[in-house]
Design a protein around this motif. Structure first.
Motif, PDB file in Angstrom:
ATOM      1  N   LYS A 272      59.317  16.109  32.394  1.00  0.00           N
ATOM      2  CA  LYS A 272      58.309  16.982  32.988  1.00  0.00           C
ATOM      3  C   LYS A 272      56.909  16.594  32.527  1.00  0.00           C
ATOM      4  CE  LYS A 272      61.591  20.800  33.382  1.00  0.00           C
ATOM      5  NZ  LYS A 272      62.013  22.116  32.867  1.00  0.00           N
ATOM      6  N   ALA A 273      56.785  16.174  31.278  1.00  0.00           N
ATOM      7  CA  ALA A 273      55.472  15.732  30.777  1.00  0.00           C
ATOM      8  C   ALA A 273      55.011  14.481  31.510  1.00  0.00           C
ATOM      9  CB  ALA A 273      55.543  15.483  29.275  1.00  0.00           C
ATOM     10  N   ASP A 274      55.947  13.574  31.817  1.00  0.00           N
ATOM     11  CA  ASP A 274      55.580  12.368  32.577  1.00  0.00           C
ATOM     12  C   ASP A 274      55.091  12.730  33.979  1.00  0.00           C
ATOM     13  OD1 ASP A 274      56.219  10.694  30.491  1.00  0.00           O
ATOM     14  OD2 ASP A 274      58.224  10.211  31.236  1.00  0.00           O
ATOM     15  N   ILE A 275      55.774  13.700  34.612  1.00  0.00           N
ATOM     16  CA  ILE A 275      55.338  14.142  35.941  1.00  0.00           C
ATOM     17  C   ILE A 275      53.953  14.774  35.847  1.00  0.00           C
ATOM     18  CG2 ILE A 275      55.853  15.628  37.909  1.00  0.00           C
ATOM     19  CD1 ILE A 275      58.835  15.451  37.054  1.00  0.00           C
ATOM     20  N   ALA A 276      53.742  15.592  34.817  1.00  0.00           N
ATOM     21  CA  ALA A 276      52.438  16.236  34.632  1.00  0.00           C
ATOM     22  C   ALA A 276      51.335  15.191  34.503  1.00  0.00           C
ATOM     23  CB  ALA A 276      52.469  17.137  33.404  1.00  0.00           C
ATOM     24  N   TYR A 277      51.613  14.123  33.757  1.00  0.00           N
ATOM     25  CA  TYR A 277      50.601  13.061  33.588  1.00  0.00           C
ATOM     26  C   TYR A 277      50.278  12.408  34.928  1.00  0.00           C
ATOM     27  CZ  TYR A 277      48.368   8.740  32.119  1.00  0.00           C
ATOM     28  OH  TYR A 277      47.489   7.693  31.979  1.00  0.00           O
ATOM     29  N   SER A 278      51.308  12.133  35.730  1.00  0.00           N
ATOM     30  CA  SER A 278      51.071  11.536  37.050  1.00  0.00           C
ATOM     31  C   SER A 278      50.214  12.445  37.918  1.00  0.00           C
ATOM     32  CB  SER A 278      52.409  11.255  37.747  1.00  0.00           C
ATOM     33  OG  SER A 278      53.144  10.264  37.071  1.00  0.00           O
ATOM     34  N   LEU A 279      50.519  13.735  37.898  1.00  0.00           N
ATOM     35  CA  LEU A 279      49.747  14.677  38.700  1.00  0.00           C
ATOM     36  C   LEU A 279      48.292  14.726  38.255  1.00  0.00           C
ATOM     37  CD1 LEU A 279      52.248  17.666  38.997  1.00  0.00           C
ATOM     38  CD2 LEU A 279      51.568  16.094  40.809  1.00  0.00           C
ATOM     39  N   GLU A 280      48.088  14.799  36.952  1.00  0.00           N
ATOM     40  CA  GLU A 280      46.723  14.965  36.460  1.00  0.00           C
ATOM     41  C   GLU A 280      45.876  13.713  36.708  1.00  0.00           C
ATOM     42  OE1 GLU A 280      44.971  17.880  33.081  1.00  0.00           O
ATOM     43  OE2 GLU A 280      46.696  16.657  32.541  1.00  0.00           O
ATOM     44  N   THR A 281      46.510  12.547  36.712  1.00  0.00           N
ATOM     45  CA  THR A 281      45.745  11.321  36.907  1.00  0.00           C
ATOM     46  C   THR A 281      45.612  10.931  38.378  1.00  0.00           C
ATOM     47  OG1 THR A 281      47.765  10.024  36.509  1.00  0.00           O
ATOM     48  CG2 THR A 281      46.300  10.393  34.639  1.00  0.00           C
ATOM     49  N   LYS A 282      46.626  11.252  39.207  1.00  0.00           N
ATOM     50  CA  LYS A 282      46.637  10.774  40.586  1.00  0.00           C
ATOM     51  C   LYS A 282      46.343  11.844  41.636  1.00  0.00           C
ATOM     52  CE  LYS A 282      50.028   7.239  39.316  1.00  0.00           C
ATOM     53  NZ  LYS A 282      51.420   6.754  39.468  1.00  0.00           N
ATOM     54  N   VAL A 283      46.666  13.100  41.293  1.00  0.00           N
ATOM     55  CA  VAL A 283      46.543  14.169  42.288  1.00  0.00           C
ATOM     56  C   VAL A 283      45.387  15.112  41.995  1.00  0.00           C
ATOM     57  CG1 VAL A 283      47.727  16.125  43.356  1.00  0.00           C
ATOM     58  CG2 VAL A 283      48.998  14.038  42.813  1.00  0.00           C
ATOM     59  N   TRP A 284      45.176  15.449  40.727  1.00  0.00           N
ATOM     60  CA  TRP A 284      44.083  16.377  40.396  1.00  0.00           C
ATOM     61  C   TRP A 284      42.731  15.891  40.921  1.00  0.00           C
ATOM     62  CZ3 TRP A 284      48.044  18.862  39.961  1.00  0.00           C
ATOM     63  CH2 TRP A 284      48.246  19.997  39.197  1.00  0.00           C
TER      64      TRP A 284
END
Length: 325
Positions: A272-284
């Motif tokens: 879940k932390a890896d997914i969070a990192y992807s979201l914060e860098t690519k989607v936010w």
């Protein structure tokens, strides 16, 4: 703390406001004072006794929140008191406070309210992990989203559209179809009036969909296989019409299809932390640039949680329902 208790499984009326113990964060957790909490279909499934909390997780409903960090565990490195975050919880969101692993917290995107931020984690984690990590949707490929007007659907449409894919969606009314197209769907198909297999095939010159995100199941499983492109990937994340079906698997072999699916809640904190990192860098950044926006259908105070569940179960919403505290 004030929280929603579920003394027994059943209908929305089984949920009760109660005074329950405030959680104590573990060494790697933060305690969030909740301002808003998202309402999702997994909450309904859990309320009905069909989706129990994982071992060690809170039995209180609620999988996503936004609020303020008010305590941190000894091993927490990123977050400090007073930080405003949204978070994917392992349970416990329908309450005044929740303890969350620090890696499952994200900064609230600039420009969003806490109500909007509370509608992000469950749907964005689910869409990213399934459509982009598991199915590996690429720019230029074709995505079909079933249930396009749902929280998951509106998220998937926007993400895929802004990351360069052609998007089609199914929905159950002209109003819902219009909403899907406003969000970036090239064509939304009213499944009461049209055959999505025929529509997508015609619109793509017979190619079909490279990726299909399905939360319907039932008869859609066989139709997805018929409509998928060669080397297509079909991802099931729910089965509103049932998971047990009889299908002809020959097209799976002939078209080299991948049939897959996942649930999010049981994944490890590290995943879940890896997914969070992807979201914060690519989607936010897309959210902060106002290219993507969570779609808020309705807000209810925590005490009206039963009304929120009834509305979600009615199927009449476009986007997300949020509880406020």
């Amino acid at each position: 703390m004030r929280a929603i208790d579920l003394p027994e499984y059943g209908g929305p009326e089984k949920m009760q406001v109660a005074d329950l113990p405030t959680p104590i964060p573990a060494a790697d957790e933060v305690l969030v004072k909740i301002s808003a909490a998202g309402v999702n279909r997994p909450d309904i499934v859990q309320r009905n006794g069909l989706y129990p909390a994982p071992p060690g997780a809170s039995s209180i409903l609620g999988l996503e929140v936004a609020g303020e960090v008010v305590a941190v565990g000894d091993e927490v490195k990123r977050w400090k008191l007073g930080d405003k975050v949204c978070a994917l919880t392992n349970g416990g969101g329908y309450a005044e406070f929740v303890a969350v692993p620090e890696g499952q917290c994200l900064s609230i995107p600039v420009g969003l309210t806490e109500v909007e931020a509370a509608a992000l984690p469950e749907t964005f984690f689910t869409v990213w992990s399934n459509v982009f990590d598991r199915a590996k949707l690429q720019s230029g490929e074709i995505l079909l989203v079933h249930g396009g007007s749902s929280g998951i659907g509106t998220t998937a449409i926007q993400l895929a559209h802004h990351l360069g894919s052609r998007v089609f969606a199914t929905a159950g009314s002209s109003e819902k179809c219009e909403a899907c197209e406003r969000l970036g769907a090239e064509r939304a198909i009213n499944y009461h009036e049209e055959d999505f297999v025929a529509v997508v095939r015609e619109a793509t010159a017979g190619h079909g969909a490279d990726v299909i995100l399905d939360m319907v199941g039932g008869e859609y499983i066989e139709r997805n296989i018929r409509m998928a492109a060669y080397d297509g990937r079909i991802v099931n994340i729910a089965f509103l019409k049932g998971s047990k079906v009889e299908v002809n698997m020959l097209p799976v072999m002939l078209k080299r299809l991948t049939l897959t699916g996942s649930t999010l809640r049981a994944r490890t904190a590290e995943v879940k932390a890896d997914i969070a990192y992807s979201l914060e860098t690519k989607v936010w950044p897309l959210i902060e640039a106002e290219k993507i926006r969570p779609q808020i259908a309705a807000q209810f105070p925590l005490e009206q949680v039963a009304e929120a569940h009834r509305l979600l179960e009615s199927g009449k919403v476009i986007g997300k329902i949020v509880l406020t505290l």
